[in-house]
Write an enzyme that holds these catalytic residues in place. Structure first.
Site, short mmCIF file in Angstrom:
data_model
loop_
_atom_site.label_atom_id
_atom_site.label_comp_id
_atom_site.label_asym_id
_atom_site.label_seq_id
_atom_site.Cartn_x
_atom_site.Cartn_y
_atom_site.Cartn_z
N LYS A 72 0.59 -1.37 -0.04
CA LYS A 72 0.19 -0.21 0.10
C LYS A 72 0.87 1.14 0.00
O LYS A 72 0.50 2.25 -0.68
CB LYS A 72 -0.85 -0.03 1.28
CG LYS A 72 -2.13 -1.00 1.17
CD LYS A 72 -3.30 -0.51 2.17
CE LYS A 72 -4.40 -1.83 1.89
NZ LYS A 72 -5.28 -1.60 3.15
N LYS A 115 -4.85 -10.45 -6.93
CA LYS A 115 -5.95 -10.44 -6.23
C LYS A 115 -7.12 -9.54 -6.64
O LYS A 115 -6.82 -8.31 -7.08
CB LYS A 115 -5.41 -9.84 -4.79
CG LYS A 115 -6.60 -10.48 -3.68
CD LYS A 115 -5.76 -9.81 -2.32
CE LYS A 115 -5.84 -8.35 -2.22
NZ LYS A 115 -5.95 -7.66 -0.80
N LYS A 135 -10.63 -3.80 -4.38
CA LYS A 135 -11.34 -2.42 -4.48
C LYS A 135 -10.57 -1.51 -5.09
O LYS A 135 -11.01 -0.53 -5.85
CB LYS A 135 -11.61 -2.06 -3.03
CG LYS A 135 -12.64 -2.67 -2.27
CD LYS A 135 -12.67 -2.20 -0.79
CE LYS A 135 -13.63 -2.98 -0.19
NZ LYS A 135 -13.43 -2.88 1.47
P1 AMP Z 1 -11.18 -5.59 2.68
O1 AMP Z 1 -11.92 -5.16 1.49
O2 AMP Z 1 -9.63 -5.31 2.53
O3 AMP Z 1 -11.56 -4.68 3.89
O4 AMP Z 1 -11.55 -6.99 2.92
C1 AMP Z 1 -12.58 -7.47 3.68
C2 AMP Z 1 -12.16 -9.02 3.85
O5 AMP Z 1 -12.69 -9.48 2.50
C3 AMP Z 1 -11.17 -9.42 4.38
O6 AMP Z 1 -11.40 -10.64 5.29
C4 AMP Z 1 -10.15 -10.12 3.22
O7 AMP Z 1 -9.48 -11.00 3.53
C5 AMP Z 1 -11.39 -10.33 2.21
N1 AMP Z 1 -10.93 -10.26 0.73
C6 AMP Z 1 -10.80 -9.05 0.08
N2 AMP Z 1 -10.30 -9.23 -1.07
C7 AMP Z 1 -10.41 -10.45 -1.29
C8 AMP Z 1 -10.30 -11.55 -2.47
N3 AMP Z 1 -9.82 -10.85 -3.65
N4 AMP Z 1 -10.48 -12.88 -2.20
C9 AMP Z 1 -10.69 -13.40 -1.01
N5 AMP Z 1 -11.03 -12.51 -0.03
C10 AMP Z 1 -10.87 -11.27 -0.11
#
Ligand code: AMP
Ligand code: TRP
Length: 349
Positions: A118, A211, A214
């Site tokens: 990041k 991955k 967002k």
């Molecule tokens: P975040 O959007 O970074 O706050 O992530 C929220 C949750 O979604 C966390 O538990 C992440 O590990 C999961 N997550 C985010 N992106 C992915 C992805 N591409 N595949 C699987 N899990 C994800």
């Protein structure tokens, strides 16, 4: 204060939630609320750790907090069963994070790969909050003495750090912890990650080695929970593939990241195993498979987006859910934080 099983997890209100969040984390959250005491947080204080251009400023943050809450509800989290709230309404998170800033070591944080990703090349210009992000995450979990944390694969390293912090706190303050009546000398549990969703790492639709995220500038790389049926179908049509047909069950998916990702998504959405998907589609062209995948995705994700839009129209109702959840969260976190202050030696009145 005995340690009882308790689930905690959270998502950041930056951008909109996508299929990776849904398959990687949300499906587990929904299951766990049937069997466990669950606390699900919209981590708005984590959202502001990146540059203000990334999270979009105050109006966008307010909108995104409500949108992520709407997503939680639309996916099936039930505010009667689970505690649903936004982090900044429970000040104990920030208080415990400060104590953890003084427990965690610079060397530990220097190893965090997410910070490196990041912060990018210009590390000098990253916020102190981005650096200390994992300490706040440990506080989120441990201010409830939560024992289980359902997340996607990318959060594994942060969870290991949370365990290290819990362990070091228990060691540093062992004497007062024992004096306070915790005979085994452990005040905090070592929280366990639950990384067992049907697709713990969903990849970008444009590049099977990255991955789904967002923050990817290309909207075609992800399926947002708010995408309508046409958009979902179009993104899957346009998803990157390789020139070979889909492999048979025997050939398998090794070395074919895009095919592996799409087959994994299909399997997760349809509730099937990967081998059974390959039995049905292996040897055939991607076009037929993509059509079927588009249909499953529209069936599963379409209704969630529609419900999110309906809920998002009623900001007062969303705010009421968050206020009620915050009140219940504070009732748990308050006494635990009081205890922490006593253990550290602070005076409180
Ligand atoms: P975040 O959007 O970074 O706050 O992530 C929220 C949750 O979604 C966390 O538990 C992440 O590990 C999961 N997550 C985010 N992106 C992915 C992805 N591409 N595949 C699987 N899990 C994800
Ligand atoms: N860091 C997590 C993510 O980006 C979000 C998060 C913050 C979290 N605090 C948490 C997840 C506590 C689990 C538990 O996905």
């Amino acid at each position: 204060m005995k340690i009882t099983p308790r689930v905690f997890s959270g998502m950041q209100p930056t951008g909109s939630l996508h299929l990776g969040n849904y398959l990687g984390a949300m499906l587990q959250w929904i299951k766990l609320q049937e069997t466990h005491e669950c606390i699900y947080c919209v981590v708005d204080m984590h959202a502001i750790t990146q540059s203000i251009d990334v999270w979009g400023g105050p109006d966008e943050l307010t909108r995104a907090i409500r949108m992520v809450t709407a997503a939680y509800l639309a996916c099936g989290l039930d505010p009667k069963k689970s505690i649903i709230f936004n982090q900044s309404q429970v000040h104990e998170h920030a208080e415990l994070a400060w104590v953890f800033n003084c427990v965690a070591r610079l060397g530990w944080l220097n190893r965090m790969t997410q910070f490196k990703e990041k912060a990018g090349k210009d590390r000098e210009n990253a916020s102190v909050g981005l650096y200390a992000y994992p300490n706040l995450m440990a506080a989120d979990i441990l201010v409830y003495r939560a024992t289980h944390v359902p997340v996607g694969e990318d959060q594994k390293q942060h969870l290991e750090l949370s365990r290290d912090i819990a362990q070091k706190f228990n060691n540093d303050f062992r004497d007062t912890i024992v004096r306070a009546g915790f005979e085994d000398g452990n005040f905090f549990p070592l929280p366990e990650p639950i990384i067992t969703g049907p697709a713990t790492r969903v990849m970008s639709l444009r590049d099977g080695t990255r991955k789904m995220s967002k923050s990817d500038p290309s909207d075609l790389s992800r399926i947002n929970l708010t995408d309508d049926a046409d958009t979902i179908a179009r993104k899957i049509q346009k998803a990157k593939t390789d020139p070979e047909p889909l492999p048979s069950e025997e050939l398998g998916l090794a070395g074919r990241p895009e095919a592996e990702n799409l087959v994994g998504i299909y399997a997760a959405l349809a509730g099937l195993g990967v081998s059974s998907v390959l039995r049905d589609f292996g040897g055939g062209p991607f076009s037929a498979f993509k059509k079927a995948l588009g249909e499953v995705a529209v069936d599963r994700i379409g209704p969630i987006g529609a419900e999110m839009r309906r809920l998002a129209g009623d900001a007062a109702e969303i705010d009421r859910v968050l206020a009620d959840g915050s009140r219940r969260a504070r009732a748990i976190a308050g006494p635990i934080m009081d205890r922490v202050k006593d253990l550290v030696g602070f005076i409180r009145s």
